[in-house]
Write a protein that holds these residues in place. Sequence first.
Motif, PDB file in Angstrom:
ATOM      1  N   SER A   1       0.828  -1.208   0.000  1.00  0.00           N
ATOM      2  CA  SER A   1       0.000   0.000   0.000  1.00  0.00           C
ATOM      3  C   SER A   1       0.861   1.256   0.000  1.00  0.00           C
ATOM      4  CB  SER A   1      -0.924  -0.017   1.218  1.00  0.00           C
ATOM      5  OG  SER A   1      -1.717   1.147   1.275  1.00  0.00           O
ATOM      6  N   ALA A   2       1.984   1.236   0.753  1.00  0.00           N
ATOM      7  CA  ALA A   2       2.864   2.402   0.839  1.00  0.00           C
ATOM      8  C   ALA A   2       3.540   2.716  -0.489  1.00  0.00           C
ATOM      9  CB  ALA A   2       3.920   2.178   1.923  1.00  0.00           C
ATOM     10  N   LEU A   3       3.634   1.717  -1.385  1.00  0.00           N
ATOM     11  CA  LEU A   3       4.239   1.957  -2.696  1.00  0.00           C
ATOM     12  C   LEU A   3       3.351   2.828  -3.581  1.00  0.00           C
ATOM     13  CD1 LEU A   3       5.764  -1.556  -3.537  1.00  0.00           C
ATOM     14  CD2 LEU A   3       7.017   0.548  -3.029  1.00  0.00           C
ATOM     15  N   GLY A   4       2.060   2.883  -3.284  1.00  0.00           N
ATOM     16  CA  GLY A   4       1.151   3.743  -4.048  1.00  0.00           C
ATOM     17  C   GLY A   4       1.055   3.392  -5.518  1.00  0.00           C
ATOM     18  N   LEU A   5       0.975   2.109  -5.817  1.00  0.00           N
ATOM     19  CA  LEU A   5       0.980   1.662  -7.214  1.00  0.00           C
ATOM     20  C   LEU A   5      -0.410   1.790  -7.827  1.00  0.00           C
ATOM     21  CD1 LEU A   5       3.298  -1.457  -6.885  1.00  0.00           C
ATOM     22  CD2 LEU A   5       3.878   0.839  -7.687  1.00  0.00           C
ATOM     23  N   THR A   6      -0.692   2.939  -8.381  1.00  0.00           N
ATOM     24  CA  THR A   6      -1.953   3.192  -9.069  1.00  0.00           C
ATOM     25  C   THR A   6      -1.650   3.843 -10.408  1.00  0.00           C
ATOM     26  OG1 THR A   6      -3.117   3.520  -6.969  1.00  0.00           O
ATOM     27  CG2 THR A   6      -4.186   4.341  -8.972  1.00  0.00           C
ATOM     28  N   GLY A   7      -1.971   3.151 -11.483  1.00  0.00           N
ATOM     29  CA  GLY A   7      -1.703   3.682 -12.816  1.00  0.00           C
ATOM     30  C   GLY A   7      -2.815   3.315 -13.770  1.00  0.00           C
ATOM     31  N   ALA A   8      -2.636   3.687 -15.023  1.00  0.00           N
ATOM     32  CA  ALA A   8      -3.663   3.391 -16.028  1.00  0.00           C
ATOM     33  C   ALA A   8      -3.828   1.890 -16.239  1.00  0.00           C
ATOM     34  CB  ALA A   8      -3.291   4.071 -17.346  1.00  0.00           C
ATOM     35  N   HIS A   9      -2.745   1.138 -16.029  1.00  0.00           N
ATOM     36  CA  HIS A   9      -2.790  -0.294 -16.329  1.00  0.00           C
ATOM     37  C   HIS A   9      -2.413  -1.169 -15.144  1.00  0.00           C
ATOM     38  CE1 HIS A   9      -3.553   0.622 -20.504  1.00  0.00           C
ATOM     39  NE2 HIS A   9      -2.504   1.417 -20.527  1.00  0.00           N
ATOM     40  N   TRP A  10      -2.402  -0.622 -13.946  1.00  0.00           N
ATOM     41  CA  TRP A  10      -2.136  -1.437 -12.767  1.00  0.00           C
ATOM     42  C   TRP A  10      -2.730  -0.764 -11.536  1.00  0.00           C
ATOM     43  CZ3 TRP A  10       1.731   0.976 -15.604  1.00  0.00           C
ATOM     44  CH2 TRP A  10       2.309   2.102 -15.012  1.00  0.00           C
ATOM     45  N   SER A  11      -2.991  -1.579 -10.516  1.00  0.00           N
ATOM     46  CA  SER A  11      -3.509  -1.071  -9.255  1.00  0.00           C
ATOM     47  C   SER A  11      -3.332  -2.155  -8.204  1.00  0.00           C
ATOM     48  CB  SER A  11      -4.979  -0.667  -9.377  1.00  0.00           C
ATOM     49  OG  SER A  11      -5.775  -1.776  -9.772  1.00  0.00           O
ATOM     50  N   ALA A  12      -3.446  -1.768  -6.940  1.00  0.00           N
ATOM     51  CA  ALA A  12      -3.405  -2.703  -5.817  1.00  0.00           C
ATOM     52  C   ALA A  12      -4.765  -2.646  -5.135  1.00  0.00           C
ATOM     53  CB  ALA A  12      -2.289  -2.339  -4.849  1.00  0.00           C
ATOM     54  N   PRO A  13      -5.723  -3.461  -5.571  1.00  0.00           N
ATOM     55  CA  PRO A  13      -7.070  -3.395  -5.015  1.00  0.00           C
ATOM     56  C   PRO A  13      -7.058  -3.629  -3.505  1.00  0.00           C
ATOM     57  CG  PRO A  13      -7.014  -4.744  -6.988  1.00  0.00           C
ATOM     58  CD  PRO A  13      -5.598  -4.480  -6.612  1.00  0.00           C
ATOM     59  N   PRO A  14      -7.955  -2.996  -2.779  1.00  0.00           N
ATOM     60  CA  PRO A  14      -7.980  -3.149  -1.317  1.00  0.00           C
ATOM     61  C   PRO A  14      -8.460  -4.528  -0.896  1.00  0.00           C
ATOM     62  CG  PRO A  14      -9.882  -1.903  -2.063  1.00  0.00           C
ATOM     63  CD  PRO A  14      -8.998  -2.087  -3.269  1.00  0.00           C
ATOM     64  N   ASN A  15      -8.103  -4.893   0.327  1.00  0.00           N
ATOM     65  CA  ASN A  15      -8.666  -6.103   0.924  1.00  0.00           C
ATOM     66  C   ASN A  15      -9.472  -5.701   2.157  1.00  0.00           C
ATOM     67  OD1 ASN A  15      -6.728  -5.462   2.806  1.00  0.00           O
ATOM     68  ND2 ASN A  15      -5.497  -7.293   2.513  1.00  0.00           N
ATOM     69  N   VAL A  16     -10.204  -6.647   2.706  1.00  0.00           N
ATOM     70  CA  VAL A  16     -11.069  -6.378   3.847  1.00  0.00           C
ATOM     71  C   VAL A  16     -10.683  -7.329   4.975  1.00  0.00           C
ATOM     72  CG1 VAL A  16     -13.442  -6.372   4.706  1.00  0.00           C
ATOM     73  CG2 VAL A  16     -12.956  -5.603   2.368  1.00  0.00           C
TER      74      VAL A  16
END
Length: 322
Positions: free
Chosen positions: A151-166
């Motif tokens: 999460s700290a890496l902040g990997l959010t882009g047009a072609h990638w993401s780190a979806p949240p968990n619960v």
Amino acid sequence: MDPIPSGTLWSPPPTAPMLAVPGPLPVPDSGWAFETKWDGVRCIATTTGDGSVRLASRAGNDITVSYPELQALGRELRGRGVVLDGEIVALDASGHSDFGLLQSRMGVVDPRRAGRLALGCPAHLMIFDVMYLDGLGLLSATYGERREILSALGLTGAHWSAPPNVHGRGSQVWDAVVREGLEGVVAKRLSSPYLPGTRSAHWRKTKRVETLDVVIGGWTQRRGAATGVPGAVLVGVAGPAGLRYAGSVGSGMSEREQGELAAYFAVIARASSPFTDRVDVAGAHWVEPRLVAEVTASEWTRAGRLRHPVWQRLRPDLTRLG
């Protein structure tokens, strides 16, 4: 866990993905986290710090050329040596992963063709774990710790993401998955280490399936069995013009059921297909559409076929043999 300082170029070791075991949602669920199960291609993404990224399949094959749009991830992580675990998917208009869409992207080795396909059917990398960061191994860290680092890496882009968990609330996550028509849920024990190449009970996958009744319109011979014994049945569902072909079902049938079906098929055999659309199945034998079976499947493909169908039982209460 203390922050890991940024490193330099490094040579990462080969890392096979950790795998989940099939099973029900864990109860109690307080020590677990829950993620959406994505329907795509498992991928280990590795950056060495020089701005490039290498993509490897679950079997360790290099699939980098097939997905050129993911090269930008390496540039985002330039100067950092990272190994990420995720799933390459193709998203439909509603944001759901669609394996049928992704199939056009799989196995492409020509860079120009891969580039053209990326424009019309872009891939997206769903990142859900990190095994190395700046050359430091995180395999012994807990899943909860690794997710905080990811999460700290902040990997959010047009072609990638780190979806949240619960954390916890597994039944609520399951209800949401069913409501949205997603593939399933993966439960991961918060205290679990990363075990490369291991199918571990620390990770548990629960798939959503549909149960439906289908009509048997044909069959194919079981290899190595006596003549007339089916290895798979060809099934259909009612369509505007008649019986529409829905696919071949072989998984799940017992030898007793195969013998029972063989006796029925000998009585209701016919010369031509009962399906309204073309069935391109080698060695197909046709029967009158009188037998009804219950099957489960993960979803319908864009071509109108059942995906991952599994035989459950013959439905004598719905069968018309008279």
